[in-house]
Design a protein around this motif. Sequence first.
Motif, PDB file in Angstrom:
ATOM      1  N   ASN A  31       0.816  -1.211   0.000  1.00 55.78           N
ATOM      2  CA  ASN A  31       0.000   0.000   0.000  1.00 55.78           C
ATOM      3  C   ASN A  31       0.855   1.269   0.000  1.00 55.78           C
ATOM      4  OD1 ASN A  31      -2.720   1.296   0.341  1.00 55.78           O
ATOM      5  ND2 ASN A  31      -1.765   2.023   2.227  1.00 55.78           N
ATOM      6  N   LEU A  32       2.054   1.189   0.587  1.00 57.05           N
ATOM      7  CA  LEU A  32       2.938   2.354   0.633  1.00 57.05           C
ATOM      8  C   LEU A  32       3.432   2.776  -0.748  1.00 57.05           C
ATOM      9  CD1 LEU A  32       5.221   1.825   3.775  1.00 57.05           C
ATOM     10  CD2 LEU A  32       3.609   3.686   3.377  1.00 57.05           C
ATOM     11  N   VAL A  33       3.511   1.832  -1.668  1.00 57.88           N
ATOM     12  CA  VAL A  33       4.066   2.147  -2.992  1.00 57.88           C
ATOM     13  C   VAL A  33       3.031   2.036  -4.108  1.00 57.88           C
ATOM     14  CG1 VAL A  33       6.361   1.399  -2.287  1.00 57.88           C
ATOM     15  CG2 VAL A  33       4.824  -0.253  -3.349  1.00 57.88           C
ATOM     16  N   LEU A  34       1.824   1.633  -3.753  1.00 57.05           N
ATOM     17  CA  LEU A  34       0.822   1.350  -4.780  1.00 57.05           C
ATOM     18  C   LEU A  34       0.407   2.596  -5.552  1.00 57.05           C
ATOM     19  CD1 LEU A  34      -0.567  -1.236  -5.707  1.00 57.05           C
ATOM     20  CD2 LEU A  34      -2.507  -0.657  -4.243  1.00 57.05           C
ATOM     21  N   THR A  35       0.440   3.742  -4.908  1.00 60.62           N
ATOM     22  CA  THR A  35      -0.028   4.973  -5.550  1.00 60.62           C
ATOM     23  C   THR A  35       1.082   5.734  -6.273  1.00 60.62           C
ATOM     24  OG1 THR A  35       0.317   6.189  -3.473  1.00 60.62           O
ATOM     25  CG2 THR A  35      -1.869   5.244  -3.853  1.00 60.62           C
ATOM     26  N   LEU A  36       2.305   5.218  -6.240  1.00 65.74           N
ATOM     27  CA  LEU A  36       3.425   5.919  -6.866  1.00 65.74           C
ATOM     28  C   LEU A  36       3.408   5.740  -8.379  1.00 65.74           C
ATOM     29  CD1 LEU A  36       6.333   4.957  -4.422  1.00 65.74           C
ATOM     30  CD2 LEU A  36       5.039   7.090  -4.473  1.00 65.74           C
ATOM     31  N   ASP A  37       3.911   6.744  -9.073  1.00 63.46           N
ATOM     32  CA  ASP A  37       4.144   6.611 -10.510  1.00 63.46           C
ATOM     33  C   ASP A  37       5.438   5.828 -10.728  1.00 63.46           C
ATOM     34  OD1 ASP A  37       1.877   8.059 -11.241  1.00 63.46           O
ATOM     35  OD2 ASP A  37       2.941   9.978 -11.019  1.00 63.46           O
ATOM     36  N   PRO A  38       5.566   5.137 -11.860  1.00 66.24           N
ATOM     37  CA  PRO A  38       6.755   4.296 -12.074  1.00 66.24           C
ATOM     38  C   PRO A  38       8.082   5.021 -11.897  1.00 66.24           C
ATOM     39  CG  PRO A  38       5.098   3.801 -13.721  1.00 66.24           C
ATOM     40  CD  PRO A  38       4.588   4.974 -12.956  1.00 66.24           C
ATOM     41  N   GLU A  39       8.163   6.281 -12.294  1.00 66.05           N
ATOM     42  CA  GLU A  39       9.433   7.003 -12.236  1.00 66.05           C
ATOM     43  C   GLU A  39       9.678   7.694 -10.891  1.00 66.05           C
ATOM     44  OE1 GLU A  39      11.801   7.180 -14.491  1.00 66.05           O
ATOM     45  OE2 GLU A  39      10.879   6.335 -16.283  1.00 66.05           O
ATOM     46  N   ASP A  40       8.759   7.559  -9.942  1.00 68.84           N
ATOM     47  CA  ASP A  40       8.916   8.219  -8.645  1.00 68.84           C
ATOM     48  C   ASP A  40      10.074   7.625  -7.854  1.00 68.84           C
ATOM     49  OD1 ASP A  40       6.869   9.944  -9.122  1.00 68.84           O
ATOM     50  OD2 ASP A  40       5.373   8.855  -7.936  1.00 68.84           O
ATOM     51  N   ARG A  41      10.647   8.446  -6.990  1.00 66.57           N
ATOM     52  CA  ARG A  41      11.702   8.001  -6.081  1.00 66.57           C
ATOM     53  C   ARG A  41      11.097   7.715  -4.709  1.00 66.57           C
ATOM     54  NH1 ARG A  41      16.829   9.486  -7.906  1.00 66.57           N
ATOM     55  NH2 ARG A  41      17.522   8.061  -6.262  1.00 66.57           N
ATOM     56  N   ILE A  42      11.779   6.888  -3.947  1.00 66.08           N
ATOM     57  CA  ILE A  42      11.327   6.543  -2.600  1.00 66.08           C
ATOM     58  C   ILE A  42      11.951   7.517  -1.602  1.00 66.08           C
ATOM     59  CG2 ILE A  42      11.230   4.753  -0.830  1.00 66.08           C
ATOM     60  CD1 ILE A  42       9.616   4.084  -3.314  1.00 66.08           C
ATOM     61  N   SER A  43      11.115   8.212  -0.858  1.00 62.30           N
ATOM     62  CA  SER A  43      11.623   9.146   0.147  1.00 62.30           C
ATOM     63  C   SER A  43      12.201   8.376   1.332  1.00 62.30           C
ATOM     64  CB  SER A  43      10.500  10.067   0.629  1.00 62.30           C
ATOM     65  OG  SER A  43       9.507   9.321   1.315  1.00 62.30           O
ATOM     66  N   VAL A  44      13.016   9.072   2.124  1.00 61.00           N
ATOM     67  CA  VAL A  44      13.625   8.434   3.295  1.00 61.00           C
ATOM     68  C   VAL A  44      12.552   7.987   4.285  1.00 61.00           C
ATOM     69  CG1 VAL A  44      15.150   8.794   5.273  1.00 61.00           C
ATOM     70  CG2 VAL A  44      15.776   9.727   3.040  1.00 61.00           C
ATOM     71  N   LYS A  45      11.541   8.814   4.480  1.00 63.33           N
ATOM     72  CA  LYS A  45      10.464   8.463   5.411  1.00 63.33           C
ATOM     73  C   LYS A  45       9.732   7.208   4.961  1.00 63.33           C
ATOM     74  CE  LYS A  45       6.275  10.368   7.532  1.00 63.33           C
ATOM     75  NZ  LYS A  45       5.374  11.558   7.609  1.00 63.33           N
ATOM     76  N   ARG A  46       9.390   7.157   3.677  1.00 63.63           N
ATOM     77  CA  ARG A  46       8.703   5.978   3.149  1.00 63.63           C
ATOM     78  C   ARG A  46       9.625   4.758   3.175  1.00 63.63           C
ATOM     79  NH1 ARG A  46       4.232   6.113  -0.410  1.00 63.63           N
ATOM     80  NH2 ARG A  46       4.685   8.331  -0.759  1.00 63.63           N
ATOM     81  N   GLY A  47      10.900   4.989   2.885  1.00 67.95           N
ATOM     82  CA  GLY A  47      11.852   3.889   2.892  1.00 67.95           C
ATOM     83  C   GLY A  47      12.041   3.292   4.279  1.00 67.95           C
ATOM     84  N   CYS A  48      12.129   4.138   5.298  1.00 69.85           N
ATOM     85  CA  CYS A  48      12.268   3.638   6.669  1.00 69.85           C
ATOM     86  C   CYS A  48      11.047   2.819   7.075  1.00 69.85           C
ATOM     87  CB  CYS A  48      12.470   4.800   7.634  1.00 69.85           C
ATOM     88  SG  CYS A  48      14.075   5.623   7.478  1.00 69.85           S
ATOM     89  N   ALA A  49       9.869   3.267   6.636  1.00 71.17           N
ATOM     90  CA  ALA A  49       8.652   2.504   6.921  1.00 71.17           C
ATOM     91  C   ALA A  49       8.696   1.142   6.232  1.00 71.17           C
ATOM     92  CB  ALA A  49       7.426   3.294   6.469  1.00 71.17           C
ATOM     93  N   LEU A  50       9.201   1.104   4.999  1.00 71.64           N
ATOM     94  CA  LEU A  50       9.324  -0.167   4.285  1.00 71.64           C
ATOM     95  C   LEU A  50      10.309  -1.103   4.980  1.00 71.64           C
ATOM     96  CD1 LEU A  50       9.371   1.079   0.574  1.00 71.64           C
ATOM     97  CD2 LEU A  50       7.624  -0.365   1.633  1.00 71.64           C
ATOM     98  N   THR A  51      11.412  -0.557   5.484  1.00 73.33           N
ATOM     99  CA  THR A  51      12.391  -1.387   6.187  1.00 73.33           C
ATOM    100  C   THR A  51      11.798  -1.963   7.468  1.00 73.33           C
ATOM    101  OG1 THR A  51      14.224  -0.071   5.303  1.00 73.33           O
ATOM    102  CG2 THR A  51      14.682  -1.426   7.231  1.00 73.33           C
ATOM    103  N   ALA A  52      11.074  -1.132   8.216  1.00 70.24           N
ATOM    104  CA  ALA A  52      10.436  -1.615   9.445  1.00 70.24           C
ATOM    105  C   ALA A  52       9.422  -2.716   9.136  1.00 70.24           C
ATOM    106  CB  ALA A  52       9.757  -0.453  10.166  1.00 70.24           C
ATOM    107  N   LEU A  53       8.637  -2.514   8.088  1.00 71.50           N
ATOM    108  CA  LEU A  53       7.672  -3.539   7.690  1.00 71.50           C
ATOM    109  C   LEU A  53       8.384  -4.807   7.212  1.00 71.50           C
ATOM    110  CD1 LEU A  53       5.077  -1.311   5.796  1.00 71.50           C
ATOM    111  CD2 LEU A  53       4.709  -2.510   7.963  1.00 71.50           C
ATOM    112  N   GLY A  54       9.535  -4.625   6.571  1.00 70.28           N
ATOM    113  CA  GLY A  54      10.311  -5.782   6.134  1.00 70.28           C
ATOM    114  C   GLY A  54      10.783  -6.625   7.303  1.00 70.28           C
ATOM    115  N   PHE A  55      11.256  -5.967   8.359  1.00 70.68           N
ATOM    116  CA  PHE A  55      11.667  -6.701   9.555  1.00 70.68           C
ATOM    117  C   PHE A  55      10.510  -7.529  10.104  1.00 70.68           C
ATOM    118  CE2 PHE A  55      15.399  -3.826  10.215  1.00 70.68           C
ATOM    119  CZ  PHE A  55      16.336  -4.824  10.428  1.00 70.68           C
TER     120      PHE A  55
END
Length: 338
Positions: A31-55
């Motif tokens: 859900n965190l990345v579902l609304t992004l356009d293909p060429e969008d970059r991942i922000s640090v805030k969103r990336g940290c959330a993805l890492t926490a969810l990955g753990f």
Amino acid sequence: MDPPMSKSRYRRAKLCVLGAVNAGTFAAAVNLVLTLDPEDRISVKRGCALTALGFVYFMSLFELFTFAALFTTSGSRLRHKYRLNCGDVLDINNKLVSAVQAALSCVTGAVVCLWSCTRDFMRSSHFMSEAYAWFGAAYFFYDIWSMYLVHVRQMGFSKSKSTNDKVKSSNETPKSVEGSDAPKNFEGSDALTATSLDEVGCMGPKKPKRGPKCAACGDCLGEGVNTISFFSYCRHEPVILFHHLFIGGFGFLVIVYLRGGLGDCVFGFVYLMELSTPFVSLRGILSRLGLKSSRAYLLNGLAMLATFFVCRVLSLPYVCLMYSRVIGLPYFETYPIE
């Protein structure tokens, strides 16, 4: 006052909770990345959330597999059928999680290659390459802890078995399954017929009453067994530790920051290198199950060799060929060897 929950109901409830947590974290990451356009970059805030969810995702997946194998009737029957001790179970589950991670990596690689390699070879990018770098980095740090648990449990079983063998006569020593290279824990093929499945711990029907407890199932490991600290394990396995820290740390930095948004197609092929990992994991699992002489082991080995050769050997020269065509130079002029 409500009656206390039975052991079977408690186990079913815990299994459902683990499954819900695992599925929920994966859904949240998507859900965190579902609304992004293909060429969008991942922000640090969103990336940290993805890492926490990955753990949470990888750890809960490992716990889910472990709980199902150790504390359900079906899991107990499978352990009895293949004579698996707790160390075997943890090792198999570690490999299953590794296969899942590899599958996610391959999906990411396929998406990135289909997007970036068919457009601007150097400058096109898809958010999936950075998103999975954040999410997948957690796996390598989780895996260090997971392998530590496997190491502790297998060492504990070996020491406990050695201690028990000193007080047993030679004709009471359990025979291992032919073709298996792992220590086995059940004493005889009829072990479960005389013992309730709920009473079978990771050491088999006869649970030790004393000694340090197993971190996975809570059973005592037996007297004479010492726990192994995490730092002792790190000193014992420096190569694996360095590999995971390098891939999870430096590899993450390269994909997210150091490449400057260039060469996304190349990193798509890097993700696809994981295609051979599920077959490597399955090879280890079949070995633990004592099925080295089976047809499945042979076919899996052939598939492992084929995918390893294609994805880890041929893929890099092919990417170099693609780059040479993009810049309009012959292959060997693009990469001169002096």
